[in-house]
Design an enzyme around this catalytic site. Structure first.
Site, short mmCIF file in Angstrom:
data_model
loop_
_atom_site.label_atom_id
_atom_site.label_comp_id
_atom_site.label_asym_id
_atom_site.label_seq_id
_atom_site.Cartn_x
_atom_site.Cartn_y
_atom_site.Cartn_z
N THR A 94 0.81 -1.21 0.00
CA THR A 94 0.00 0.00 0.00
C THR A 94 0.85 1.27 0.00
O THR A 94 0.48 2.28 -0.61
CB THR A 94 -0.94 -0.01 1.23
N THR A 106 1.46 -4.56 4.19
CA THR A 106 1.31 -4.88 5.61
C THR A 106 0.65 -6.24 5.85
O THR A 106 0.76 -6.80 6.92
CB THR A 106 0.46 -3.80 6.31
N ASP A 107 -0.02 -6.76 4.81
CA ASP A 107 -0.79 -7.99 5.01
C ASP A 107 0.06 -9.17 5.49
O ASP A 107 -0.41 -10.01 6.25
CB ASP A 107 -1.49 -8.41 3.70
N1 ASP Z 1 -3.20 -3.81 2.31
C1 ASP Z 1 -1.90 -4.21 2.05
C2 ASP Z 1 -0.85 -3.21 2.50
O1 ASP Z 1 -1.00 -2.68 3.54
C3 ASP Z 1 -1.62 -4.74 0.72
C4 ASP Z 1 -0.39 -5.59 0.81
O2 ASP Z 1 -0.16 -6.19 1.83
O3 ASP Z 1 0.35 -5.60 -0.16
O4 ASP Z 1 0.12 -2.92 1.87
#
Ligand code: ASP
Length: 323
Positions: free
Chosen positions: A15, A88-89
């Protein structure tokens, strides 16, 4: 001559690097590591920055092998600190794996963002600065996660919210440090045991205990080519009687780890004596994961089995004792 410390940034996407695109709705990874540092000019006040984009993906698509290569690059980059920007995932998993493998002397700091750069209150720039200050701190541990001005140890950190900028938490333990007013403060941490980098990782499945589940998925494990299984039990490490019997059969063939589907706390070893509870399961050959989550126990077992280490149990327990 520039006497500022050297900071290497490796971009993997996520993200923090996402932007709207022409082909449809939503944001997608598209900003390079160079774009990220351009958007955070305060970084150059504290360090000489080198940036390299290693991949541009959602973090669901990262592989163990990419984290091995990342560790090797970080070990060889001759910087005073290294930052990895990613989604973050899966950050709790990639940072955990890096912590088992990374031999470099420069601190390796994982960061990302909960809001993409074009959203109001985007947090990527602040996270990058906090990560930089952490990576250059003389007290930084070998590997950590920095989000929302908090520093987390890879053993404990977990993403606990889908959207909040304070999504990252270390249940029970709490963060190992904070960043405030451009200053970093740490509580001491124990060093992690290190493993060699494997040429391959062994496939390890993760299954959860579920209420009134017939357990048919457990029957597929031995035929599906898995080298190990992690089961997330109820509570302190419990499953139904029917699943306990299935686990006994599986554990005769492959290593089976008992973790908990509960977010915080240890798997028990000597409290509950009914069929399917932890004493029964450990007698059936399962190995407790201590405070390690099922996800992290899976990575650890996959690494140990991939390395073909003689006594996988002893290797696993050696890490569990640290957590
Ligand atoms: N929602 C996720 C992020 O925080 C997408 C990912 O993990 O690539 O980056």
């Amino acid at each position: 001559m520039n006497d500022k410390p050297e900071l290497q940034i490796f971009g993997l996407g996520g993200t923090i690097a996402m932007a709207p695109h022409q082909e449809g709705a939503g944001v997608r990874p598209s900003l390079t590591a160079d774009d990220l540092i351009k958007a955070a000019p305060e970084l150059s006040d504290i360090a000489q920055i080198r940036a390299e984009t290693l991949s541009l993906k959602g973090s669901a698509n990262l592989s163990f092998q990419e984290i091995v290569s990342l560790c090797e690059r970080a070990e060889n980059c001759r910087s005073d600190g290294v930052i990895v920007t990613q989604g973050t995932d899966t950050m709790e998993e990639t940072a955990f794996l890096a912590n088992l493998l990374y031999e470099g002397s420069a601190p390796l700091v994982f960061t990302g963002a909960m809001r993409s750069p074009t959203q109001p209150g985007a947090d990527g720039r602040a996270n990058l600065l906090a990560a930089a200050l952490t990576a250059l701190s003389p007290d930084a541990p070998s590997v950590c996660v920095v989000m929302n001005d908090e520093i987390h140890h890879p053993y404990y950190v977990t993403k606990a919210h889908t959207s909040n900028v304070a999504a990252f938490q270390s249940p029970i333990r709490g963060p190992i440090g904070q960043v405030a007013e451009n200053t970093v403060n740490f509580h001491p941490v124990r060093p992690a045991p290190l493993f060699q980098k494997p040429r391959k990782f062994a496939p390890v499945a993760l299954l959860s205990a579920l209420l009134d589940d017939d357990g048919n998925l457990f029957d597929t494990i031995l035929g599906a080519g898995y080298a190990g299984l992690v089961v997330e039990g109820f509570g302190a490490g419990h499953v139904s009687e029917a699943i306990a019997e299935k686990l006994a059969v599986i554990a005769k063939d492959i290593p089976v780890i008992l973790s908990s589907r509960v977010r915080a706390g240890s798997v028990f070893e000597r409290t509950y004596g009914y069929r399917g509870a932890e004493i029964d399961l450990l007698n059936k050959g399962l190995v407790p994961a201590g405070r390690l989550s099922g996800r992290k126990a899976r990575i650890l077992l996959s690494l140990i089995l991939g390395l073909g280490l003689e006594d996988w149990r002893a290797e696993f327990v050696q890490v569990i004792k640290q957590v």
